[in-house]
Structures are given as C-alpha cells and as structure tokens.
Design a protein around this motif. Structure first.
Motif, PDB file in Angstrom:
ATOM      1  N   VAL A   1       0.852  -1.197   0.000  1.00 36.88           N
ATOM      2  CA  VAL A   1       0.000   0.000   0.000  1.00 36.88           C
ATOM      3  C   VAL A   1       0.884   1.242   0.000  1.00 36.88           C
ATOM      4  O   VAL A   1       2.021   1.213   0.479  1.00 36.88           O
ATOM      5  CB  VAL A   1      -0.949   0.036   1.227  1.00 36.88           C
ATOM      6  N   GLU A   2       0.355   2.348  -0.531  1.00 40.99           N
ATOM      7  CA  GLU A   2       1.130   3.581  -0.629  1.00 40.99           C
ATOM      8  C   GLU A   2       1.060   4.423   0.643  1.00 40.99           C
ATOM      9  O   GLU A   2       1.990   5.156   0.956  1.00 40.99           O
ATOM     10  CB  GLU A   2       0.640   4.411  -1.819  1.00 40.99           C
ATOM     11  N   ASP A   3      -0.060   4.350   1.359  1.00 36.65           N
ATOM     12  CA  ASP A   3      -0.255   5.201   2.531  1.00 36.65           C
ATOM     13  C   ASP A   3       0.795   4.934   3.607  1.00 36.65           C
ATOM     14  O   ASP A   3       1.196   3.790   3.825  1.00 36.65           O
ATOM     15  CB  ASP A   3      -1.644   4.961   3.128  1.00 36.65           C
ATOM     16  N   TYR A   4       1.197   6.010   4.273  1.00 37.83           N
ATOM     17  CA  TYR A   4       2.152   5.873   5.374  1.00 37.83           C
ATOM     18  C   TYR A   4       1.444   5.799   6.723  1.00 37.83           C
ATOM     19  O   TYR A   4       2.039   5.407   7.725  1.00 37.83           O
ATOM     20  CB  TYR A   4       3.150   7.029   5.373  1.00 37.83           C
ATOM     21  N   TYR A   5       0.168   6.177   6.753  1.00 41.36           N
ATOM     22  CA  TYR A   5      -0.586   6.278   8.010  1.00 41.36           C
ATOM     23  C   TYR A   5      -1.550   5.104   8.108  1.00 41.36           C
ATOM     24  O   TYR A   5      -2.391   4.898   7.240  1.00 41.36           O
ATOM     25  CB  TYR A   5      -1.365   7.599   8.017  1.00 41.36           C
ATOM     26  N   HIS A   6      -1.418   4.325   9.206  1.00 43.77           N
ATOM     27  CA  HIS A   6      -2.249   3.129   9.383  1.00 43.77           C
ATOM     28  C   HIS A   6      -2.922   3.176  10.750  1.00 43.77           C
ATOM     29  O   HIS A   6      -2.234   3.179  11.784  1.00 43.77           O
ATOM     30  CB  HIS A   6      -1.402   1.863   9.263  1.00 43.77           C
TER      31      HIS A   6
ATOM     32  N   ILE B   1       2.921   4.701  11.785  1.00 41.54           N
ATOM     33  CA  ILE B   1       3.319   5.648  10.740  1.00 41.54           C
ATOM     34  C   ILE B   1       4.651   5.196  10.150  1.00 41.54           C
ATOM     35  O   ILE B   1       5.664   5.118  10.864  1.00 41.54           O
ATOM     36  CB  ILE B   1       3.433   7.075  11.307  1.00 41.54           C
TER      37      ILE B   1
ATOM     38  N   LYS C   1       7.877   6.438   3.968  1.00 39.16           N
ATOM     39  CA  LYS C   1       6.864   6.704   2.937  1.00 39.16           C
ATOM     40  C   LYS C   1       6.378   8.147   2.937  1.00 39.16           C
ATOM     41  O   LYS C   1       5.718   8.582   1.988  1.00 39.16           O
ATOM     42  CB  LYS C   1       5.647   5.787   3.143  1.00 39.16           C
ATOM     43  N   PHE C   2       6.673   8.866   4.006  1.00 34.17           N
ATOM     44  CA  PHE C   2       6.148  10.229   4.120  1.00 34.17           C
ATOM     45  C   PHE C   2       6.847  11.182   3.160  1.00 34.17           C
ATOM     46  O   PHE C   2       8.070  11.160   3.014  1.00 34.17           O
ATOM     47  CB  PHE C   2       6.315  10.750   5.553  1.00 34.17           C
TER      48      PHE C   2
ATOM     49  N   THR D   1       2.167  14.822   0.963  1.00 37.25           N
ATOM     50  CA  THR D   1       1.158  13.865   1.390  1.00 37.25           C
ATOM     51  C   THR D   1       0.386  14.427   2.579  1.00 37.25           C
ATOM     52  O   THR D   1       0.972  14.884   3.555  1.00 37.25           O
ATOM     53  CB  THR D   1       1.811  12.527   1.803  1.00 37.25           C
ATOM     54  N   PHE D   2      -0.967  14.395   2.491  1.00 40.06           N
ATOM     55  CA  PHE D   2      -1.816  14.912   3.561  1.00 40.06           C
ATOM     56  C   PHE D   2      -1.424  16.352   3.923  1.00 40.06           C
ATOM     57  O   PHE D   2      -1.371  16.731   5.083  1.00 40.06           O
ATOM     58  CB  PHE D   2      -1.711  14.044   4.814  1.00 40.06           C
TER      59      PHE D   2
END
Length: 338
Positions: free
Chosen positions: A129-134, A156, A160-161, A165-166
């Motif tokens: 997955v691409e997201d860094y926040y889980h 986190i 990936k951050f 992003t966000f």
C-alpha cells in the motif's frame, strides 16, 4: 561538526517529547485521529514504574513516551527504528495492559478510558500500500461507523512520508518533516519548521550544542546498536532469502517429480489399455481360428461323404460316370480319380 542530532534517537526523542508537555500535546493532536472536541489539552507523564518493560534487544530502537491527559485517556508514543513481525502484537499487548490497568475492584466499566498507541516506524512494513498512516481500531465489519471504544493503534511508516502527502494536516506534516528531515547532515533547518513555535522549540532541543559529552556518548552508542542490529537483521534476511530460495527449488523439483510420476502413471495406464486391447484381439483371433478349424472339419467331412457316395455309386454300376459327374457337379475326370 553537525548542528543538529537526529530526533529519532532514544536520547533526543525523549528530550523533545518526554520532557516537554506542550510538545508531546502538539504531536498527539497532530498525529492522532481526534475530533476538534477531543483534542488533548493537558497531560501528565506516567511514573517510571508504569512504563512497559522492554528487553535489552529492544532498547536500541524503541522509545516510550507514556502519558495521560485530563480526561484520563492514556497515550503511548514509540519510535521503532526497524521492523519485526512481532512489533504489532507487542504494541497491542502494551496497549491492552494499559487499558486493563485502569480497572479497580468495584469500579464501573463505563469509567474505562481509551488508550492510544502512536508508533513511528523508520522502516517500510506495508509494501503493498502507498499510505504511510495506518489506523487500527475495533469497528463493525460492515458498518464502519459502529465502533467499540478502547484501543486505538496508529502506525506511521516514516520512509513513505513526503511533504505533499496529507498536506492539509499542517501540524502533522511539520512534525513528520521534523522527524524525517532533521539529522546530523542538516546544516540549516527548513524555514517552515523554524516558523512554527512548537517545532522550532524541538529544533532547539536537538541542537548538538545542548548535549553534554556524557549524553553524546549514549547518543553515539545508540546508533552503534542500531547499526549492529541492522547488520544482524540484514544477515537474517539474506539467510531467510537463501532458505526461501532453496525451499522454492525443492518445491519445484517435487512438482517436476510429481509431473513425471503422473506422466508415468498415464503411460502405464495407456500400456495397460493397449495390453487389454491386444488380449481382446488375441481372443477374437483365437475364436476366428476355432471357427475356421470347425469349418475345415465340416468341409473335410462333406468331401469324405461325397467321395464315399461316389465310390458306392461307381461300385454299384447303376449309374454311368457321366451321370454321376452331372449329379455331383464334378467332371468325369474327377469322378474317375475318386
């Protein structure tokens, strides 16, 4: 000489977030999934005896900052320098312990307050997955708005951050930039970080000049342990890759052998079928040979009977040779020779 120390190290992280309440409050409000009316206002650090125990092997990479806010909600903040498969379970265990520790004899379960475990991981563990926040919590499998309050686990992945992003979560971006961009190679901190009061204060705290020689000794020792552990982790990964490769080769050979066995079984079945067909043909041939022998015997018997009849007629003298030949369908010469 570098101006800053890396804030991800045990010593620096604790100095920033374990000794300055306003900074950990800012970090929690930026990182946790809290509504505006749920923001952290004030905190108290846990007593040292309440902080979850860590093994000697874990100390090189795990930093605990534990606190409770004015609503009695509990927060555990950790920095993990490398990833292990058991890390999630350990986070869940510590959060569960903190939740259970609230219980007292005769108390109402309604008084139990949520526990938030905020975990920064300086490694990629969700590669698909691409997201860094889980964010993990207890939700209904179909109706995700139905939540059981209690445990909130946030992971986190720092590598990936990226600042874009966000980007709408300004403080989250600033704190993550502080953790990912500031290190011993940093000569000048980015203006965006210096302009924010909380992050600027954190930058002052991690300036090399603020640390004593003894603190620098422990700081360097921390990174030495990180290097050693990463070397061991890499060696384990290489060994595991070798074992996986060997296992794959064995599985391939087993699959090839199974295929060959299946082919052999098919050939044996085909051979058995051919043998059965051959046996059937041989049986048919034997039947035909028997029928032919019977017919030959019948013909021989008929021929003998005809010769006997001709011989009797010739011996009786009642019929001339021509008459016998006409009657029997033979030539006079054939009748003479019988």
């Amino acid at each position: 000489m570098s101006k800053y120390l890396d804030p991800k190290a045990d010593l620096t992280f604790k100095k920033v977030f374990g000794e300055h309440k306003n900074l950990v409050i800012s970090l929690l409000n930026a990182m946790l999934p809290l509504a505006d009316d749920e923001k952290v206002v004030s905190i108290e650090y846990w007593p040292a005896e309440k902080i979850p125990d860590r093994t000697e092997a874990e100390k090189y990479s795990i930093v605990d900052v534990c606190c409770k806010d004015n609503r009695q909600r509990e927060f555990i903040v950790e920095m993990q320098m490398s990833w292990t498969d058991s890390f999630k379970k350990r986070v869940l265990l510590n959060a569960s312990k903190a939740y259970v520790a609230q219980t007292e004899k005769g108390m109402s379960y309604e008084s139990l307050q949520p526990v938030y475990a905020l975990n920064f991981v300086n490694a990629v563990f969700q590669k698909d997955v691409e997201d860094y926040y889980h964010y993990y919590h207890l939700v209904h499998d179909r109706y995700t708005d139905k939540v059981i309050e209690g445990l909130h686990l946030i992971f986190i992945e720092l590598p990936k951050f990226h600042p874009t992003t966000f980007s709408e979560k300004r403080m989250q971006v600033l704190w993550l930039r502080f953790l990912t961009e500031i290190n011993e190679k940093t000569r000048e901190a980015p203006a965006e970080l210096l302009e924010n009061e909380d992050v600027s204060k954190a930058l002052e705290i991690v300036e090399r000049a603020a640390f004593t020689d003894e603190e620098m000794f422990f700081y360097d020792k921390f990174w030495d342990r990180v290097s050693v552990q990463r070397t061991l982790d890499d060696a384990i990964k290489r060994r595991q890759a070798e074992l996986d490769s060997r296992e794959a080769e064995i599985e391939k050979k087993e699959a090839d052998l199974s295929t060959k066995e299946a082919d052999l079984s098919t050939k044996e079945a085909d051979l058995s079928t051919k043998e059965a067909d051959l046996s059937t043909k041989e049986a048919d041939l034997s039947t035909k040979e028997a029928d032919l022998n019977n017919k030959e015997k019948e013909i021989e018997q008929a021929e003998k009977k005809m010769r006997d009849t001709i011989q009797r007629l010739k011996a009786s003298g009642l019929m001339k040779i021509k008459q016998i030949a006409d009657a029997m369908g033979l030539s006079e010469e054939e009748i003479d020779n019988i």
